[in-house]
Design an enzyme around this catalytic site. Structure first.
Site, PDB file in Angstrom:
ATOM      1  N   ASP A 105       5.187   8.311 -27.024  1.00 22.62           N
ATOM      2  CA  ASP A 105       4.820   7.182 -26.109  1.00 22.62           C
ATOM      3  C   ASP A 105       3.742   7.426 -25.329  1.00 22.62           C
ATOM      4  O   ASP A 105       3.112   8.717 -25.138  1.00 22.62           O
ATOM      5  CB  ASP A 105       6.054   6.895 -25.102  1.00 22.62           C
ATOM      6  CG  ASP A 105       6.203   7.833 -23.791  1.00 22.62           C
ATOM      7  OD1 ASP A 105       6.432   9.095 -24.506  1.00 22.62           O
ATOM      8  OD2 ASP A 105       6.416   7.564 -22.804  1.00 22.62           O
ATOM      9  N   GLU A 117       8.550   9.619 -22.265  1.00 22.32           N
ATOM     10  CA  GLU A 117       8.185  10.483 -20.974  1.00 22.32           C
ATOM     11  C   GLU A 117       7.258   9.740 -20.110  1.00 22.32           C
ATOM     12  O   GLU A 117       7.411  10.245 -18.890  1.00 22.32           O
ATOM     13  CB  GLU A 117       7.304  11.620 -21.832  1.00 22.32           C
ATOM     14  CG  GLU A 117       7.207  12.783 -21.020  1.00 22.32           C
ATOM     15  CD  GLU A 117       5.923  12.916 -19.899  1.00 22.32           C
ATOM     16  OE1 GLU A 117       5.882  13.713 -19.091  1.00 22.32           O
ATOM     17  OE2 GLU A 117       4.968  11.942 -20.384  1.00 22.32           O
TER      18      GLU A 117
END
Length: 451
Positions: free
Chosen positions: A92, A156
């Site tokens: 991500d 994250e």
């Protein structure tokens, strides 16, 4: 780089690495599904799944984590009795922010001035490619001498804790003798660095209400309490005159012992405008690695264009507090909440909502894994000795892994050196750093297996 078979193999694989990173960067895998399609993140997870299977990984799985995102897991068997090493990255990415500020499109990898530009090139899709390069180089030169587990997180950057909670529910899954977190970076390009501490973080939304609805500023302004004005007063209370963070009850005078950050170099790295001073006191290293730091991430209020002459009834902000090692993030959150409530003026109604939290982290740099990495870095970066630095950012998973596996040795390396400009426009990665760190990781796995 000195000639050795592993380095030669990695060098030969760099065109493939660029092509793969180009594909991976193209996914708009921002784990904020109010802004970006969930399908983009799922497609990135599928790409990583296929890449692991192509490398011979077993037990490859897309893990549905409790925060509604996906992480990808795989295991590469090693020789009987070999140690286990967990390799971490995340796919991500941060939103691209103002796309007009990018010189080239954020989700198209573009080579310019010897660097590869694009969102996630350094943070942290490039970290996954680094892991692949290291494993491929070992396979081509005698095989991978350890059992390898790979985990690639899908949220994250959001700090929502999905993978941490999943790991706690399945504690056997990520168990390892050593853990390499590929989400850090060298102190500067060409200087091999292991990150020894991380600040933790907490994020709060604060909302202030003063009126049942907006009022005409000419008719009521001057007596009617302005929620936006109240919010500005509250946010200003979080900083001293010199810009230091001031949260009631939170200590802010710790000193950093170790590698120092030259102030003029920091100004260049941060691209501080001429004549604008830095904030805070103490050394730069003190300020960014050892002390708390508050940042106002966003404010909900009327935009200038289209604003009306009104007293605002409600206003809201998102606040981030970086928590230094030695301070409990949960306690810091309570102190921040209490501070916001205590400094809200005029009896205005204030409410806070916690959005994310992660504990700070300190590594044991005396462990055998660090010696193995130092030897590997010395080969990958001839003439350079591995340095230890702090990092102001947070990787909440580190503390979860340390708690679950207290005997595991945790190392932090990666591609996010200052020129990478992670989280900002025009993020980029140095292909030379990707090459060298891939060599270092491969040699570390070999050293660690032999230790």
């Amino acid at each position: 780089m000195s000639s050795n078979p592993v380095a030669e193999t990695v060098a030969s694989l760099m065109p493939r690495a660029k092509a793969e990173l180009t594909e991976l960067v193209a996914f708009k895998s921002v784990a904020d599904f109010d802004q970006f399609p969930r399908s983009e993140s799922e497609a990135a997870a599928d790409w990583i799944t296929a890449a692991l299977r192509a490398e011979g990984f077993e037990d490859v799985a897309v893990l549905e984590t409790p925060d509604g995102t996906q992480s990808v897991y795989g295991r590469l068997p090693g020789p009987e009795g070999a140690r286990t090493v967990l390799l971490y990255a995340h796919y991500d990415v941060q939103p691209p922010l103002d796309e007009s500020g990018w010189t080239t499109p954020p989700f198209e990898l573009t080579e310019r001035d010897g660097r590869w530009y694009g969102r996630g090139t350094a943070d942290c899709k490039g970290g996954f490619i680094m892991h692949l390069l290291a494993l491929r180089a070992l396979k081509a030169n005698g095989g991978v001498p350890v059992q390898v587990k790979v985990i690639v997180e899908g949220s994250e950057e959001q700090g929502t804790g999905g993978l941490e909670r999943y790991a706690e529910q399945h504690p056997e899954l990520l168990e390892a003798d050593a853990i390499v977190i590929g989400d850090s970076g060298n102190f500067r390009v060409g200087l091999p660095t292991a990150t020894s501490t991380l600040r933790g973080m907490t994020m709060l939304r604060v909302k202030i209400d003063t009126l049942e609805g907006n009022l005409h500023s000419g008719q009521f302004g001057g007596a009617a309490p302005d929620a936006l004005g109240a919010l500005i007063r509250v946010l200003d209370s979080l900083r001293a005159e010199d810009g230091s963070t001031t949260v009631d009850g939170l200590t802010g005078d710790a000193r950093w012992q170790g590698l120092q950050y030259d102030e003029e170099q920091f100004r260049r790295d941060a691209k501080v405008l001429d004549g604008v001073g830095l904030i805070g006191s103490g050394t730069v290293a003190d300020r960014i690695w050892a002390r708390p730091a508050v940042t106002v991430l966003g404010i909900d209020c009327p935009p200038v264009v289209g604003a009306t002459p009104s007293v605002q009834a409600s206003a809201r902000a998102l606040i981030s507090l970086r928590v230094p090692p030695g301070v409990d993030a949960a306690e810091a959150t309570k102190l921040l909440q209490a501070h916001l409530e205590a400094h809200t003026p005029w009896g205005a109604r204030v409410s806070t909502e916690q959005i994310g939290q992660g504990q700070p982290f300190s590594a044991d740099t005396t462990s055998p894994a660090y010696a193995a990495m130092a030897d590997a870095m010395a080969v990958a970066y001839p003439g350079q000795e591995m340095q230890y630095a702090g990092q102001g950012g947070s990787i909440p998973l580190c503390n979860t892994l340390a708690a679950l596996y207290p005997a595991a040795e945790i190392l932090l390396i990666g591609l996010s050196e200052p020129e990478a400009q992670i989280h900002a426009v025009n993020e980029s990665v140095s292909p030379e750093e990707l090459e060298r760190l891939s060599v270092a990781e491969a040699l570390f796995l070999r050293n660690y297996a032999a230790g």
